[in-house]
Scaffold this motif. Structure first.
Motif, PDB file in Angstrom:
ATOM      1  N   ARG A   1     -18.402  22.173 -25.760  1.00  8.51           N
ATOM      2  CA  ARG A   1     -17.111  22.841 -26.027  1.00  8.51           C
ATOM      3  C   ARG A   1     -15.958  21.830 -25.922  1.00  8.51           C
ATOM      4  NH1 ARG A   1     -13.277  24.715 -22.973  1.00  8.51           N
ATOM      5  NH2 ARG A   1     -14.417  24.463 -21.026  1.00  8.51           N
ATOM      6  N   LEU A   2     -15.979  21.018 -24.864  1.00 12.25           N
ATOM      7  CA  LEU A   2     -14.909  20.023 -24.685  1.00 12.25           C
ATOM      8  C   LEU A   2     -14.939  19.005 -25.822  1.00 12.25           C
ATOM      9  CD1 LEU A   2     -15.214  19.474 -20.830  1.00 12.25           C
ATOM     10  CD2 LEU A   2     -13.240  20.437 -22.032  1.00 12.25           C
ATOM     11  N   ALA A   3     -16.150  18.598 -26.234  1.00 10.16           N
ATOM     12  CA  ALA A   3     -16.265  17.606 -27.319  1.00 10.16           C
ATOM     13  C   ALA A   3     -15.725  18.195 -28.617  1.00 10.16           C
ATOM     14  CB  ALA A   3     -17.719  17.170 -27.479  1.00 10.16           C
TER      15      ALA A   3
ATOM     16  N   GLU B   1     -20.528  23.426 -21.764  1.00  7.98           N
ATOM     17  CA  GLU B   1     -19.155  22.988 -21.485  1.00  7.98           C
ATOM     18  C   GLU B   1     -18.890  21.613 -22.103  1.00  7.98           C
ATOM     19  OE1 GLU B   1     -17.849  23.133 -17.401  1.00  7.98           O
ATOM     20  OE2 GLU B   1     -15.826  22.467 -17.992  1.00  7.98           O
ATOM     21  N   VAL B   2     -19.865  20.712 -22.009  1.00  6.51           N
ATOM     22  CA  VAL B   2     -19.693  19.375 -22.612  1.00  6.51           C
ATOM     23  C   VAL B   2     -19.503  19.517 -24.129  1.00  6.51           C
ATOM     24  CG1 VAL B   2     -20.781  17.125 -23.016  1.00  6.51           C
ATOM     25  CG2 VAL B   2     -20.991  18.214 -20.776  1.00  6.51           C
TER      26      VAL B   2
ATOM     27  N   GLY C   1     -13.530  20.455 -28.977  1.00  6.10           N
ATOM     28  CA  GLY C   1     -12.073  20.575 -28.862  1.00  6.10           C
ATOM     29  C   GLY C   1     -11.363  19.237 -29.031  1.00  6.10           C
ATOM     30  N   SER C   2     -12.084  18.131 -28.826  1.00  5.91           N
ATOM     31  CA  SER C   2     -11.429  16.814 -28.891  1.00  5.91           C
ATOM     32  C   SER C   2     -11.297  16.299 -30.326  1.00  5.91           C
ATOM     33  CB  SER C   2     -12.245  15.794 -28.076  1.00  5.91           C
ATOM     34  OG  SER C   2     -13.398  15.389 -28.805  1.00  5.91           O
TER      35      SER C   2
ATOM     36  N   ASP D   1     -13.471  11.754 -16.994  1.00  4.08           N
ATOM     37  CA  ASP D   1     -12.990  13.041 -17.477  1.00  4.08           C
ATOM     38  C   ASP D   1     -14.028  14.103 -17.104  1.00  4.08           C
ATOM     39  OD1 ASP D   1     -15.001  13.073 -19.453  1.00  4.08           O
ATOM     40  OD2 ASP D   1     -13.697  12.113 -20.925  1.00  4.08           O
ATOM     41  N   ARG D   2     -13.681  15.356 -17.394  1.00  2.00           N
ATOM     42  CA  ARG D   2     -14.547  16.473 -16.966  1.00  2.00           C
ATOM     43  C   ARG D   2     -15.982  16.318 -17.511  1.00  2.00           C
ATOM     44  NH1 ARG D   2     -16.559  19.624 -13.655  1.00  2.00           N
ATOM     45  NH2 ARG D   2     -17.324  21.612 -14.424  1.00  2.00           N
ATOM     46  N   SER D   3     -16.098  15.931 -18.781  1.00  2.00           N
ATOM     47  CA  SER D   3     -17.439  15.810 -19.374  1.00  2.00           C
ATOM     48  C   SER D   3     -18.238  14.726 -18.668  1.00  2.00           C
ATOM     49  CB  SER D   3     -17.356  15.452 -20.857  1.00  2.00           C
ATOM     50  OG  SER D   3     -16.468  16.275 -21.511  1.00  2.00           O
TER      51      SER D   3
ATOM     52  N   ASN E   1     -17.044  12.348 -31.951  1.00  2.00           N
ATOM     53  CA  ASN E   1     -17.483  12.677 -30.582  1.00  2.00           C
ATOM     54  C   ASN E   1     -18.910  13.214 -30.625  1.00  2.00           C
ATOM     55  OD1 ASN E   1     -17.914  13.448 -27.978  1.00  2.00           O
ATOM     56  ND2 ASN E   1     -15.830  14.220 -27.673  1.00  2.00           N
TER      57      ASN E   1
END
Ligand code: HEC
Length: 211
Positions: free
Chosen positions: A79-81, A76-77, A83-84, A55-57, A170
């Motif tokens: 932010r994605l975490a 970014e990592v 959001g999960s 995945d992106r991360s 996460n």
């Protein structure tokens, strides 16, 4: 005659080396070849095969082996975490510490056994593999920090329960690219199971908080 032979080698070697380097696959091609080899060799479970695609991360985390992330990449990592993370439908973040105690020591689930994915009602969490747990337990790992006395040191306020829940769901929301598995985000543990882990870490009656 002998001298001539040396001359040819001396002149020819740099040319051959340069030609060899020019045909060497670049980083992207090497990655593609390696990923193809791994995915073709892994046929035990189509569900798990999906995880072979980063995945992106994960792409960010393994982009430059061993090098520091830039501020933007780390952000970014995180932010994605963030959001999960999903919370349990009940809204209660603290479950049953006894269930958590069992899960912390249970490594079953999500394993490939004799070439097949094992089927179980629920996965274990195996925190024991990486963390010291209750005082006196010797069969524990040290990949992660000791969790002995976790609740004693932090109390069991709502804020601590939320932080602990999120770190287990996460961990990359707090420590981008760490070796703590993203247990909720990958679907290995359910939100409800994670509430049991939170209770196990925070409840004063839990063995982890015994002196
Ligand atoms: C593969 C190893 C591994 C497993 C399995 C693992 N952890 Fe971790 N854990 C780590 C590492 C490494 C860290 C430190 C980096 C970080 O915080 O992400 C960590 C950090 C933590 C933290 C933050 C500690 C602190 O001092 O604030 C908590 C809480 C935690 N883990 C709980 C758990 C629980 C509960 C489980 C089982 C459900 C578990 N971990 C399973 C490796 C692991």
């Amino acid at each position: 005659m002998r001298k001539l032979w040396f001359k040819w080698v001396a002149l020819g070697a740099p040319v051959l080396i340069a030609a060899g380097c020019a045909t060497y696959p670049d980083q992207a091609a090497t990655r593609q070849i390696a990923e193809k080899m791994v995915s073709e060799g892994f046929n035990a479970s189509p569900v798990h095969a999906k995880r072979l695609v980063q995945d992106r991360s994960q792409q960010i985390c393994s982009k430059i082996a061993g090098a520091q992330l830039t501020q933007d990449e780390a952000a970014e990592v995180v932010r994605l975490a963030r959001g999960s993370i999903k919370y349990p439908a009940s809204g209660k973040l603290v479950g049953d510490w006894k269930r958590g105690d069992q899960l912390a020591h249970n490594g079953a689930g999500d394993r490939i056994l004799r070439g097949k994915l094992e089927k179980r009602k629920e996965n274990g969490a195996l925190c024991q593999n990486c963390h010291a747990l209750a005082p006196g337990e010797i069969n524990v790992g040290n990949v992660g920090p000791s969790l002995t006395g976790y609740g004693l040191q932090r109390g069991n306020s709502e804020a601590i329960a939320k932080l602990t829940y999120e770190r287990i769901y996460n961990a990359w929301a707090y420590t981008p690219c760490s070796n703590m598995p993203r247990l909720g985000a990958t679907g290995h543990l359910t939100p409800e199971q994670i509430t049991h882990m939170v209770a196990y870490l925070l409840n004063p009656a839990s063995p982890i908080n015994k002196k």
